[in-house]
Scaffold this active site. Structure first.
Site, PDB file in Angstrom:
ATOM      1  N   ALA A  66       0.870  -1.164   0.000  1.00  0.00           N
ATOM      2  CA  ALA A  66       0.000   0.000   0.000  1.00  0.00           C
ATOM      3  C   ALA A  66       0.913   1.222   0.000  1.00  0.00           C
ATOM      4  O   ALA A  66       2.069   1.140   0.434  1.00  0.00           O
ATOM      5  CB  ALA A  66      -0.881  -0.026   1.237  1.00  0.00           C
ATOM      6  N   GLY A 111       0.575  -4.825   1.040  1.00  0.00           N
ATOM      7  CA  GLY A 111      -0.603  -4.849   0.172  1.00  0.00           C
ATOM      8  C   GLY A 111      -0.339  -5.516  -1.167  1.00  0.00           C
ATOM      9  O   GLY A 111      -1.254  -6.067  -1.781  1.00  0.00           O
ATOM     10  N   GLU A 114      -0.777  -9.063  -0.581  1.00  0.00           N
ATOM     11  CA  GLU A 114      -2.201  -9.286  -0.313  1.00  0.00           C
ATOM     12  C   GLU A 114      -3.030  -9.243  -1.591  1.00  0.00           C
ATOM     13  O   GLU A 114      -3.959 -10.035  -1.760  1.00  0.00           O
ATOM     14  CB  GLU A 114      -2.685  -8.245   0.706  1.00  0.00           C
ATOM     15  N   GLU A 134       4.417  -5.219   7.384  1.00  0.00           N
ATOM     16  CA  GLU A 134       3.680  -4.137   8.046  1.00  0.00           C
ATOM     17  C   GLU A 134       4.126  -3.928   9.482  1.00  0.00           C
ATOM     18  O   GLU A 134       4.090  -2.822  10.009  1.00  0.00           O
ATOM     19  CB  GLU A 134       2.166  -4.423   8.027  1.00  0.00           C
TER      20      GLU A 134
HETATM   21  N1  CO8 Z   1       4.668   3.079  -0.712  1.00  0.00           N
HETATM   22  C1  CO8 Z   1       5.090   4.242  -1.299  1.00  0.00           C
HETATM   23  N2  CO8 Z   1       6.255   4.337  -1.975  1.00  0.00           N
HETATM   24  C2  CO8 Z   1       7.027   3.242  -2.065  1.00  0.00           C
HETATM   25  C3  CO8 Z   1       6.653   2.012  -1.481  1.00  0.00           C
HETATM   26  C4  CO8 Z   1       5.411   1.958  -0.780  1.00  0.00           C
HETATM   27  N3  CO8 Z   1       4.943   0.831  -0.232  1.00  0.00           N
HETATM   28  N4  CO8 Z   1       7.632   1.114  -1.720  1.00  0.00           N
HETATM   29  C5  CO8 Z   1       8.570   1.749  -2.440  1.00  0.00           C
HETATM   30  N5  CO8 Z   1       8.207   3.025  -2.648  1.00  0.00           N
HETATM   31  C6  CO8 Z   1       8.955   4.075  -3.365  1.00  0.00           C
HETATM   32  C7  CO8 Z   1      10.149   4.556  -2.573  1.00  0.00           C
HETATM   33  O1  CO8 Z   1       9.759   5.507  -1.616  1.00  0.00           O
HETATM   34  C8  CO8 Z   1      11.017   5.124  -3.659  1.00  0.00           C
HETATM   35  O2  CO8 Z   1      10.514   6.374  -4.030  1.00  0.00           O
HETATM   36  P1  CO8 Z   1      11.524   7.653  -4.148  1.00  0.00           P
HETATM   37  O3  CO8 Z   1      12.450   7.279  -5.279  1.00  0.00           O
HETATM   38  O4  CO8 Z   1      10.607   8.794  -4.459  1.00  0.00           O
HETATM   39  O5  CO8 Z   1      12.221   7.753  -2.838  1.00  0.00           O
HETATM   40  C9  CO8 Z   1      10.762   4.170  -4.839  1.00  0.00           C
HETATM   41  O6  CO8 Z   1       9.528   3.505  -4.552  1.00  0.00           O
HETATM   42  C10 CO8 Z   1      11.833   3.115  -4.976  1.00  0.00           C
HETATM   43  O7  CO8 Z   1      11.965   2.439  -3.742  1.00  0.00           O
HETATM   44  P2  CO8 Z   1      13.371   2.235  -2.976  1.00  0.00           P
HETATM   45  O8  CO8 Z   1      14.312   3.344  -3.303  1.00  0.00           O
HETATM   46  O9  CO8 Z   1      13.079   2.001  -1.535  1.00  0.00           O
HETATM   47  O10 CO8 Z   1      13.877   0.886  -3.677  1.00  0.00           O
HETATM   48  P3  CO8 Z   1      14.885  -0.192  -3.062  1.00  0.00           P
HETATM   49  O11 CO8 Z   1      15.263  -1.077  -4.180  1.00  0.00           O
HETATM   50  O12 CO8 Z   1      15.967   0.477  -2.294  1.00  0.00           O
HETATM   51  O13 CO8 Z   1      13.999  -1.028  -2.001  1.00  0.00           O
HETATM   52  C11 CO8 Z   1      12.036  -2.192  -1.228  1.00  0.00           C
HETATM   53  C12 CO8 Z   1      12.934  -1.806  -2.443  1.00  0.00           C
HETATM   54  C13 CO8 Z   1      12.788  -3.126  -0.306  1.00  0.00           C
HETATM   55  C14 CO8 Z   1      10.797  -2.875  -1.782  1.00  0.00           C
HETATM   56  C15 CO8 Z   1      11.649  -0.893  -0.465  1.00  0.00           C
HETATM   57  O14 CO8 Z   1      11.153   0.062  -1.382  1.00  0.00           O
HETATM   58  C16 CO8 Z   1      10.626  -1.093   0.603  1.00  0.00           C
HETATM   59  O15 CO8 Z   1      10.940  -1.618   1.652  1.00  0.00           O
HETATM   60  N6  CO8 Z   1       9.372  -0.647   0.350  1.00  0.00           N
HETATM   61  C17 CO8 Z   1       8.311  -0.700   1.327  1.00  0.00           C
HETATM   62  C18 CO8 Z   1       7.832  -2.099   1.505  1.00  0.00           C
HETATM   63  C19 CO8 Z   1       6.743  -2.137   2.555  1.00  0.00           C
HETATM   64  O16 CO8 Z   1       6.949  -1.834   3.707  1.00  0.00           O
HETATM   65  N7  CO8 Z   1       5.551  -2.500   2.104  1.00  0.00           N
HETATM   66  C20 CO8 Z   1       4.389  -2.609   2.959  1.00  0.00           C
HETATM   67  C21 CO8 Z   1       3.668  -1.325   2.959  1.00  0.00           C
HETATM   68  S1  CO8 Z   1       2.401  -1.248   4.203  1.00  0.00           S
HETATM   69  C22 CO8 Z   1       1.054  -1.985   3.548  1.00  0.00           C
HETATM   70  O17 CO8 Z   1       1.101  -2.483   2.444  1.00  0.00           O
HETATM   71  C23 CO8 Z   1      -0.241  -2.056   4.285  1.00  0.00           C
HETATM   72  C24 CO8 Z   1      -0.451  -1.427   5.588  1.00  0.00           C
HETATM   73  C25 CO8 Z   1       0.157  -0.074   5.849  1.00  0.00           C
HETATM   74  C26 CO8 Z   1      -0.526   0.764   6.930  1.00  0.00           C
HETATM   75  C27 CO8 Z   1       0.264   2.036   7.262  1.00  0.00           C
HETATM   76  C28 CO8 Z   1      -0.517   2.977   8.146  1.00  0.00           C
HETATM   77  C29 CO8 Z   1       0.162   4.329   8.339  1.00  0.00           C
END
Ligand code: CO8
Length: 260
Positions: A66, A111, A114, A134
């Site tokens: 998400a 998400g 999911e 999460e």
């Molecule tokens: N949401 C928004 N932006 C994202 C997300 C995300 N889930 N994942 C990646 N991005 C963005 C990054 O911010 C980055 O943007 P920018 O270049 O503007 O900084 C771009 O995508 C590229 O990402 P990275 O630079 O981080 O890429 P890496 O190769 O270094 O890392 C990862 C890849 C490991 C996938 C890393 O991006 C990561 O950990 N992402 C988040 C994963 C995560 O935590 N997902 C779960 C999200 S939470 C959810 O799905 C449901 C519940 C949430 C409730 C929250 C309540 C407040």
């Protein structure tokens, strides 16, 4: 129709939907949800479309979750007031009776994992990574991760993934029963489309029924599930496509389906 966050292509009887926010690793914001709900409703309503494939653009992510940036500053009470995330199940999963496949091409986190699990089955690229991280954000899965993942891989792996936030690679996901097949990344969409075309070529009512029956296994007792299965089987036995399917087998020819 053009969408802001997804691409939709019709390939014969198969609809290919691609989440198209590669700069954000295909993170799922409200617009993605709105676009997917619309695209799946169009798919569902079109009798010529028989199966769909959902994938992510780029080689890196199916969907990295998400959209954290969208949710970060959202007032806490709004999540409850808006029943945040409810539409994924009610307007996408439950409203789509036709089969669809998730083709997971990289990260499927939070998400993203999911949504992949909302599909009828998952075909994964060998580069796919699944996770429910999460907990690291101070929350828990909110779109089915704790429920669908546990049903898919059992308590041990689901607890491990939800509590440690670690990722599962494609091989472990296949061993655990989360994905049905693993294919090289370069072949992923072609393989998913091939599977979808095979489903699209089946008698349409039987395709709906098979999906409904497998899903019923997660909702009922064994006795109720077996009864449901027999009743659906008996209903299908009265269809024109059943008569055609059996005649085609006996006459050693391909069936021609009417969907009734
Ligand atoms: N949401 C928004 N932006 C994202 C997300 C995300 N889930 N994942 C990646 N991005 C963005 C990054 O911010 C980055 O943007 P920018 O270049 O503007 O900084 C771009 O995508 C590229 O990402 P990275 O630079 O981080 O890429 P890496 O190769 O270094 O890392 C990862 C890849 C490991 C996938 C890393 O991006 C990561 O950990 N992402 C988040 C994963 C995560 O935590 N997902 C779960 C999200 S939470 C959810 O799905 C449901 C519940 C949430 C409730 C929250 C309540 C407040």
């Amino acid at each position: 129709m053009d969408y802001e966050t997804i691409l939709v292509e019709q390939k014969g009887a198969v609809t290919l939907v691609t989440i198209n926010r590669p700069q954000a690793l295909n993170a799922l914001n409200s617009q993605v949800l709105a676009d997917l709900i619309h695209a799946f409703a169009v798919f569902e309503a079109d009798p010529a479309q028989r199966c769909a494939v959902l994938t992510g653009s780029g080689d890196k992510a199916f969907a990295a979750g998400a959209d954290i940036k969208e949710m970060a500053d959202k007032p806490g009470a709004d999540f409850y007031a808006q029943d945040f995330f409810a539409d994924w199940t009610s307007k996408l999963v439950k409203a789509t009776r036709k089969p669809w496949i998730a083709a997971v091409n990289g990260f499927a986190l939070g998400g993203g994992c999911e949504v992949a699990m909302m599909a009828d089955f998952i075909i994964a690229a060998d580069t796919a990574r699944f996770g429910q991280p999460e907990i690291k954000l101070g929350v828990a899965p909110g779109m089915g991760g704790s429920q669908r993942l546990t049903r898919a891989v059992g308590k041990a792996k689901a607890m491990d993934m939800c509590l440690t936030g670690r990722m599962m690679d494609a091989a472990e996901a296949e061993r655990g029963g989360l994905v049905s097949r693993v294919v090289p990344l370069a072949d992923l969409v072609a393989e998913a489309l091939k599977a979808a075309e095979a489903i699209a070529a089946m008698p349409p009512l039987a395709a709906l029924a098979n999906k409904e029956l497998v899903n019923a296994a997660f909702e009922t007792t064994l006795d109720q599930g077996l009864l449901h299965e027999r009743r659906v089987f008996q209903i299908l036995a009265a269809t024109a496509d059943k008569a055609e399917g059996m005649a085609a087998f006996v006459e050693k020819r391909a069936g021609v389906w009417q969907g009734r």
